[in-house]
Write an enzyme that holds these catalytic residues in place. Sequence first.
Site, PDB file in Angstrom:
ATOM      1  N   GLU A 117      38.453  22.525  53.645  1.00 24.63           N
ATOM      2  CA  GLU A 117      37.140  22.279  53.037  1.00 24.63           C
ATOM      3  C   GLU A 117      36.897  20.820  52.652  1.00 24.63           C
ATOM      4  O   GLU A 117      35.758  20.389  52.615  1.00 24.63           O
ATOM      5  CB  GLU A 117      36.983  23.179  51.798  1.00 24.63           C
ATOM      6  CG  GLU A 117      36.982  24.668  52.093  1.00 24.63           C
ATOM      7  CD  GLU A 117      35.824  25.087  52.976  1.00 24.63           C
ATOM      8  OE1 GLU A 117      34.691  24.575  52.762  1.00 24.63           O
ATOM      9  OE2 GLU A 117      36.039  25.907  53.893  1.00 24.63           O
ATOM     10  N   SER A 129      33.766  84.170  22.308  1.00 22.48           N
ATOM     11  CA  SER A 129      34.715  84.543  21.252  1.00 22.48           C
ATOM     12  C   SER A 129      35.540  83.376  20.743  1.00 22.48           C
ATOM     13  O   SER A 129      36.260  83.528  19.752  1.00 22.48           O
ATOM     14  CB  SER A 129      35.642  85.637  21.762  1.00 22.48           C
ATOM     15  OG  SER A 129      34.914  86.828  21.980  1.00 22.48           O
TER      16      SER A 129
END
Length: 843
Positions: A113, A489
């Site tokens: 780069e 229940s």
Amino acid sequence: MTAIPGGSLPLCYTLTVPDALDLPPPAIPHRRRKTRLVILVLAVVLGIPGGFLLAHAISVPLVKSLENYQPAIITRIYDRNGIGFAEYSIQKRIVVAKRDMSPAVVQAIIATEDADFYHHGGINPKAIFRAALKDLIARKKVEGASTLTQQLAKQVFLTPAKDFRRKINEAFLAVDIEKNFTKDQIFELYANQVYLGHGAYGVEAASRLYFGKHAKDLSVPEGAMIAGLIRSPMYYSPITHPDHALARRNHVLRRMYEEHYILTKELFQQALSSPIVLGTFKDEAPRIGAYFAEEIRQHIEKSEKFGVENLYQHGLKVYSTLDLRMQQASETALQRGLRRWDRRRGFRKPARNLVTEGIDPNAYKDPSWSNDPYVTDKLYPAVVSTIDKAGVTVRVGRDSMTLPAASFAWTQHKSMEGVLSRGDIIYIRLDEDSKTHARKWMLDQLPQVQGAVVIIDVKSGEVRALVGGYDFQISKFNRAIQSRRQTGSSFKPFVYGAAFEKGMTPADTIFDEPVAIPVGNQIYSPKNYYGMYAGIVTIQRALELSINVPAVKTWMMVGADHVVDFAKRCGITSDIPRYPSTALGAAGVSPIEMVGAYNVFANQGVYVKPRLIQRIVDQTDRVLEEQNAELSEATQAQVAFELGHVMRGTIDRGTGYEAHGLPPPLAGKTGTTNSYTDAWFIGFSPEYTIGVWVGYDDPSRSLGGGGTGAEVALPIWIDIVKQIDVLKLRTSRPEFDIPQGIVMRPMDLKSGRRGEGPCERVIMEAFIAGQEPDKDCSGATVAVSKLPYYLQKPFYQPKELEPTQSAQDASARSGESAESPAPNVDEGQKVVPPPATSTVPPP
């Protein structure tokens, strides 16, 4: 050069040449001096106004802000053991210092780069000239000239717009950045900022994504591949375009060789010949705990202290209460249990056929297919290739499997001819024999039934596991927290807990018969499971067998207000209607509320609010939020223990008998609603309270005949406990911790009398001191217990406020009603089998 105050840009820049050689200045000819003087005058005349105009035409952000620049980084959620399991971010980035990057990746980036990175002042005139020349020759843009510093300026401060104004801004910014930061600082900012594909920002995130390792451990070829991604991350991705990635990597290696970062041709050739081998990072977030993580995400987003910005950009570290081992056990058990019950409801024809969609079955690629090894207890989408009398041939990825008749026997089809078609998308799973470890493929299907699991640490209230459904990717609705389902229940313990606070005991008896209870201008007549009634029954037996009528009568005797108050003190925040039917679970409550409330019984009467977070810290480990246990006394320790001991009977002798073989101590309660729409089992050990709920999202849809808490939810609960035991996360012992003021006494299970004399069935019972039975069994009590329920009534003395008005029920029969009663091992009596069908609401 001196920085301009306020961060403004200078009108012009001067380059200072080092005088290390200390050579005398060469003589300058008179003609050249005159030429230079003219140039200087022109520069002054044109440069100052030009610079002035540029300074006003170009808007440059303050480079000084880079000193405090914080890129968006990942927020991670960790389990209680420090293992990450979820991540949230706009950009998947892990910031590291340059010293934590492999020299190979640093050199690869510079070589490719910006080879002159350490020699220019932000812009590179030589590179600009070279790029312009190549572009002119090619008559198109073929090479860029931006330095790393210019790229950083563009990424942080500027827009992607490609125009002259932006390029000028970029150049000015780059020079100003070079003035204020060292080269290593600039490179570090750049390497952590740059996008490298598939959501990964920065070299550390990319290293983990592509190679399963830290950036500091990258080899030369791996560093080259990472650097090669910068130009076009997706085009050069080794995941989607391995050929492009290889060519680009080799170009980077060549640049490294040309820039002398690779010192010999042999090393260069060796790097070129190495293959690209991808890996998976070991600490990568496991794909479990999605419902749990989503609750934390929502908490942070909605918090005034944090909000969306902190969650997605500031990289919080959230240390949760989750135990990934228990979470994995819960998810596996729930999925297994839901599939098992769904198969009992029958095979559903595939919803999708590729042929009818105009897709070639041989060319189809399912998005979920991967190269990972196959694992057991996981559903895999498969394409049907052929069907014949011998079985079905299917394809998963490149693999072909044959399903023999035994693999789909559960469908009740001897052959799948006429049932399946070529191109159908079906689901298969890999089964492993627990003894031989032989593996075979089985036909399965995605279940329509849903479920939830919550596990809470008894003492701390920390949520160790939370599952809100079969699969978060299929449905993000969190049934563990967001749903309000009738409890059936499983609500009865709150009725009896309130009764114990009023002075009743497990030995107290209630008359079990068809009963008529006036409610306004109507009559409420609760019925027992299978229409069976026991007559005189103890609270102990009534709860462990989940008999309905005694629970409703106890509600009436204790009073609705006291029952509701008891449930609220235990942590239930949902609305609880004050109707007698609420005793049987008519109220809608979330699973996490129910588990938190049951935790009171295991925690000696202390309610601990369930919590999912221990603490939240920033990237420097500064504590931003710390959540401590919120405690309150729900009931007396003696009441909680007495009730918990009664619930041990559910597992020892009652509807939870299927779990009796698990190491003690364990206690719990089943729950089933009318028409089998909801199935529950909530139980606890001294360490954990565990709740399981199963049902359809449509609350009116039935689980089908037999869809009780004992048949549907309990097997999942047992599976979870077994896995916890394998992980050695709980300790077996004879009993829960017994608080002061509790005595253990023998009691006749049927009559409630002291377990002395000719009793029917003696058990050890827990009593608050002073409340234990004082009368022994007798032959008369045993004889009465053997009578039909309606003949026992003359021998029963009703309690104060106990409803006594009998209801007419021609279908009523004598016997103990329960979902799945345990064998009466003490007496060797046979249990009366329930009828094949029943319209009576279960407990």
